[in-house]
Design a protein around this motif. Structure first.
Motif, PDB file in Angstrom:
ATOM      1  N   ASP A 109       0.846  -1.199   0.000  1.00  0.00           N
ATOM      2  CA  ASP A 109       0.000   0.000   0.000  1.00  0.00           C
ATOM      3  C   ASP A 109       0.880   1.247   0.000  1.00  0.00           C
ATOM      4  N   PHE A 110       0.925   1.925  -1.138  1.00  0.00           N
ATOM      5  CA  PHE A 110       1.680   3.167  -1.236  1.00  0.00           C
ATOM      6  C   PHE A 110       0.734   4.351  -1.044  1.00  0.00           C
ATOM      7  N   ASP A 111       1.218   5.376  -0.353  1.00  0.00           N
ATOM      8  CA  ASP A 111       0.415   6.567  -0.092  1.00  0.00           C
ATOM      9  C   ASP A 111       0.522   7.590  -1.212  1.00  0.00           C
ATOM     10  N   LEU A 112       1.568   7.473  -2.020  1.00  0.00           N
ATOM     11  CA  LEU A 112       1.805   8.441  -3.092  1.00  0.00           C
ATOM     12  C   LEU A 112       2.670   7.785  -4.155  1.00  0.00           C
ATOM     13  N   VAL A 113       2.340   8.052  -5.417  1.00  0.00           N
ATOM     14  CA  VAL A 113       3.153   7.599  -6.546  1.00  0.00           C
ATOM     15  C   VAL A 113       3.717   8.835  -7.235  1.00  0.00           C
ATOM     16  N   ILE A 114       5.014   8.837  -7.510  1.00  0.00           N
ATOM     17  CA  ILE A 114       5.673   9.987  -8.124  1.00  0.00           C
ATOM     18  C   ILE A 114       6.323   9.556  -9.432  1.00  0.00           C
ATOM     19  N   LYS A 115       6.089  10.344 -10.467  1.00  0.00           N
ATOM     20  CA  LYS A 115       6.690  10.059 -11.773  1.00  0.00           C
ATOM     21  C   LYS A 115       7.013  11.359 -12.486  1.00  0.00           C
ATOM     22  N   GLY A 116       8.124  11.390 -13.186  1.00  0.00           N
ATOM     23  CA  GLY A 116       8.438  12.518 -14.045  1.00  0.00           C
ATOM     24  C   GLY A 116       7.584  12.456 -15.302  1.00  0.00           C
ATOM     25  N   THR A 117       7.308  13.615 -15.891  1.00  0.00           N
ATOM     26  CA  THR A 117       6.463  13.635 -17.080  1.00  0.00           C
ATOM     27  C   THR A 117       7.036  14.584 -18.116  1.00  0.00           C
ATOM     28  N   GLN A 118       6.650  14.347 -19.355  1.00  0.00           N
ATOM     29  CA  GLN A 118       7.061  15.167 -20.484  1.00  0.00           C
ATOM     30  C   GLN A 118       5.822  15.525 -21.297  1.00  0.00           C
ATOM     31  N   PRO A 119       5.904  16.536 -22.196  1.00  0.00           N
ATOM     32  CA  PRO A 119       4.730  16.893 -23.005  1.00  0.00           C
ATOM     33  C   PRO A 119       4.192  15.697 -23.782  1.00  0.00           C
ATOM     34  N   ARG A 136      -5.672   7.272 -14.627  1.00  0.00           N
ATOM     35  CA  ARG A 136      -6.976   6.620 -14.630  1.00  0.00           C
ATOM     36  C   ARG A 136      -7.054   5.452 -13.656  1.00  0.00           C
ATOM     37  N   HIS A 137      -5.983   4.685 -13.528  1.00  0.00           N
ATOM     38  CA  HIS A 137      -6.083   3.386 -12.870  1.00  0.00           C
ATOM     39  C   HIS A 137      -5.275   3.237 -11.586  1.00  0.00           C
ATOM     40  N   CYS A 138      -4.326   4.105 -11.342  1.00  0.00           N
ATOM     41  CA  CYS A 138      -3.475   3.934 -10.158  1.00  0.00           C
ATOM     42  C   CYS A 138      -4.299   4.122  -8.879  1.00  0.00           C
ATOM     43  N   PRO A 139      -4.287   3.152  -7.959  1.00  0.00           N
ATOM     44  CA  PRO A 139      -5.092   3.259  -6.737  1.00  0.00           C
ATOM     45  C   PRO A 139      -4.420   4.081  -5.650  1.00  0.00           C
ATOM     46  N   ALA A 140      -3.843   5.199  -6.015  1.00  0.00           N
ATOM     47  CA  ALA A 140      -3.212   6.120  -5.059  1.00  0.00           C
ATOM     48  C   ALA A 140      -3.048   7.460  -5.759  1.00  0.00           C
ATOM     49  N   PRO A 141      -2.896   8.544  -5.004  1.00  0.00           N
ATOM     50  CA  PRO A 141      -2.621   9.837  -5.636  1.00  0.00           C
ATOM     51  C   PRO A 141      -1.336   9.787  -6.462  1.00  0.00           C
ATOM     52  N   VAL A 142      -1.337  10.479  -7.585  1.00  0.00           N
ATOM     53  CA  VAL A 142      -0.191  10.482  -8.496  1.00  0.00           C
ATOM     54  C   VAL A 142       0.366  11.901  -8.595  1.00  0.00           C
ATOM     55  N   LEU A 143       1.644  12.050  -8.289  1.00  0.00           N
ATOM     56  CA  LEU A 143       2.330  13.330  -8.434  1.00  0.00           C
ATOM     57  C   LEU A 143       3.183  13.282  -9.684  1.00  0.00           C
ATOM     58  N   LEU A 144       2.829  14.106 -10.675  1.00  0.00           N
ATOM     59  CA  LEU A 144       3.605  14.204 -11.904  1.00  0.00           C
ATOM     60  C   LEU A 144       4.537  15.395 -11.800  1.00  0.00           C
ATOM     61  N   VAL A 145       5.820  15.132 -11.915  1.00  0.00           N
ATOM     62  CA  VAL A 145       6.852  16.143 -11.720  1.00  0.00           C
ATOM     63  C   VAL A 145       7.262  16.704 -13.072  1.00  0.00           C
ATOM     64  N   LYS A 146       7.257  18.038 -13.191  1.00  0.00           N
ATOM     65  CA  LYS A 146       7.551  18.677 -14.471  1.00  0.00           C
ATOM     66  C   LYS A 146       9.018  19.054 -14.622  1.00  0.00           C
ATOM     67  N   ASN A 147       9.704  19.332 -13.522  1.00  0.00           N
ATOM     68  CA  ASN A 147      11.127  19.679 -13.598  1.00  0.00           C
ATOM     69  C   ASN A 147      11.785  19.400 -12.254  1.00  0.00           C
ATOM     70  N   ALA A 148      13.098  19.407 -12.257  1.00  0.00           N
ATOM     71  CA  ALA A 148      13.849  19.060 -11.046  1.00  0.00           C
ATOM     72  C   ALA A 148      13.991  20.217 -10.071  1.00  0.00           C
ATOM     73  N   GLN A 149      13.534  21.408 -10.447  1.00  0.00           N
ATOM     74  CA  GLN A 149      13.654  22.565  -9.563  1.00  0.00           C
ATOM     75  C   GLN A 149      12.858  22.336  -8.280  1.00  0.00           C
ATOM     76  N   PRO A 150      13.396  22.697  -7.135  1.00  0.00           N
ATOM     77  CA  PRO A 150      12.631  22.555  -5.890  1.00  0.00           C
ATOM     78  C   PRO A 150      11.481  23.553  -5.828  1.00  0.00           C
ATOM     79  N   TRP A 151      10.468  23.238  -5.039  1.00  0.00           N
ATOM     80  CA  TRP A 151       9.387  24.198  -4.801  1.00  0.00           C
ATOM     81  C   TRP A 151       9.988  25.417  -4.121  1.00  0.00           C
ATOM     82  N   GLN A 152       9.750  26.593  -4.670  1.00  0.00           N
ATOM     83  CA  GLN A 152      10.432  27.782  -4.158  1.00  0.00           C
ATOM     84  C   GLN A 152       9.536  28.986  -3.922  1.00  0.00           C
ATOM     85  N   HIS A 153       8.259  28.924  -4.356  1.00  0.00           N
ATOM     86  CA  HIS A 153       7.388  30.088  -4.202  1.00  0.00           C
ATOM     87  C   HIS A 153       6.405  29.962  -3.039  1.00  0.00           C
TER      88      HIS A 153
END
Length: 309
Positions: A109-119, A136-153
């Motif tokens: 049981d994973f609480d979060l799935v993280i994957k990098g994404t491209q256009p 559509r099918h992943c039974p957990a929240p999915v975080l799609l990462v757009k770039n390697a920059q840290p959250w800064q704002h």
């Protein structure tokens, strides 16, 4: 504290950079979560019934073992970067990466799935692209990462349908705002609420034989403003952090995200299936290609788990 204890990180050997790993490490260290790094490998000639299996099953087995070993060495090469984080690795014999994700989640049981994404292109979406299938099918929240920059704002934008007429959309709104609020509290960031409302004149223009009531647009606008106020009060969002505009949701939310310089957009999806899901589109999927920040996609079943006692 947000109850994210187990994070699955999807690594794609076809991508030159593994931007998901950077985000996953930052989150894991902040949330004291463990990581599972996962990838897939596959060769159709190694399957039962292939031409090679009929000719030389021993060679077929050696090829499969060699491919699994190669993938295992590749994914384990990233473990040295995860110092201080409890990390494991998995390699799945699956043709598609999204199927490997589903297989992994059957075992843990994973609480979060993280994957990098491209256009993505329309062709990607029609021909079962990994990201779309995960949403559509992943039974957990999915975080799609757009770039390697840290959250800064220090800004998180929760995108909701403030006048959703049915229970499933209300549930998604609650899940979106619950996750967004927990993340904002944990990382001490500002929480913003975004909402789009339709331009009614466009709908009536498609049926010119029907005349729009003079006050219909004002009524629609007021309904969305009222709905946003109710959701904002429930989740302690300041009035100046409420953003409402007319237009298509993906256009409005992406414009708001750019204007406030959001680090993360949290959005929901009902996961339409088949060709209808491609042609009609889901807001979450359209947003992924329109924003420059990370996108966290929540489904009706992705409620925030209670804190462990």
């Amino acid at each position: 504290m947000l109850d994210i204890n187990h994070i699955l990180v999807v690594l794609d050997s076809d991508h030159p950079e593994q931007i998901a790993l950077e985000r996953a490490l930052w989150l894991a260290r902040s949330l004291d979560a463990d990581l599972t790094l996962m990838t897939n490998t596959y060769e159709p000639h190694c399957e039962e019934g292939s031409a090679l299996s009929a000719i030389d099953s021993n060679t077929q087995l050696r090829i499969k073992q060699a491919l699994l070993k190669k993938a295992d060495n590749w994914i384990n090469s990233f473990v040295s970067e995860t110092s201080g984080v409890n990390t494991s690795t998995e390699v799945h014999w699956q043709k598609h990466l999204h199927d490997a994700v589903i297989e992994s989640m059957r075992n843990k049981d994973f609480d979060l799935v993280i994957k990098g994404t491209q256009p993505h292109s329309l062709v990607d979406r029609i021909f079962t692209h990994t990201d779309w299938n995960m949403l559509r099918h992943c039974p957990a929240p999915v975080l799609l990462v757009k770039n390697a920059q840290p959250w800064q704002h220090n800004r998180i934008l929760a995108a909701v349908d403030a006048t959703a007429p049915d229970q499933s959309h209300d549930l998604i709104n609650d899940n979106i705002l619950s996750f967004a609020e927990h993340l904002a509290d944990h990382f001490d960031t500002d929480l913003h609420l975004g909402n789009a409302y339709p331009l009614v004149s466009v709908a009536f223009a498609m049926v010119p034989e029907v005349t729009a009531p003079d006050d219909i647009q004002s009524y629609v606008t007021e309904q969305h403003e009222s709905g946003c106020q109710q959701w904002a009060q429930k989740y302690n969002i300041d009035n100046d952090h409420i953003h409402i505009a007319e237009g298509d949701t993906d256009d409005v939310v992406s414009e708001i995200a750019a204007r406030i310089e959001a680090d993360l957009v949290v959005v929901g999806t009902v996961g339409r299936e088949g060709l209808a899901g491609v042609l009609i589109g889901n807001t979450a999927e359209a947003l992924v290609d329109k924003v420059n920040c990370d996108v966290l996609v929540i489904k009706p079943q992705d409620g925030v788990k209670p804190d462990a006692e």
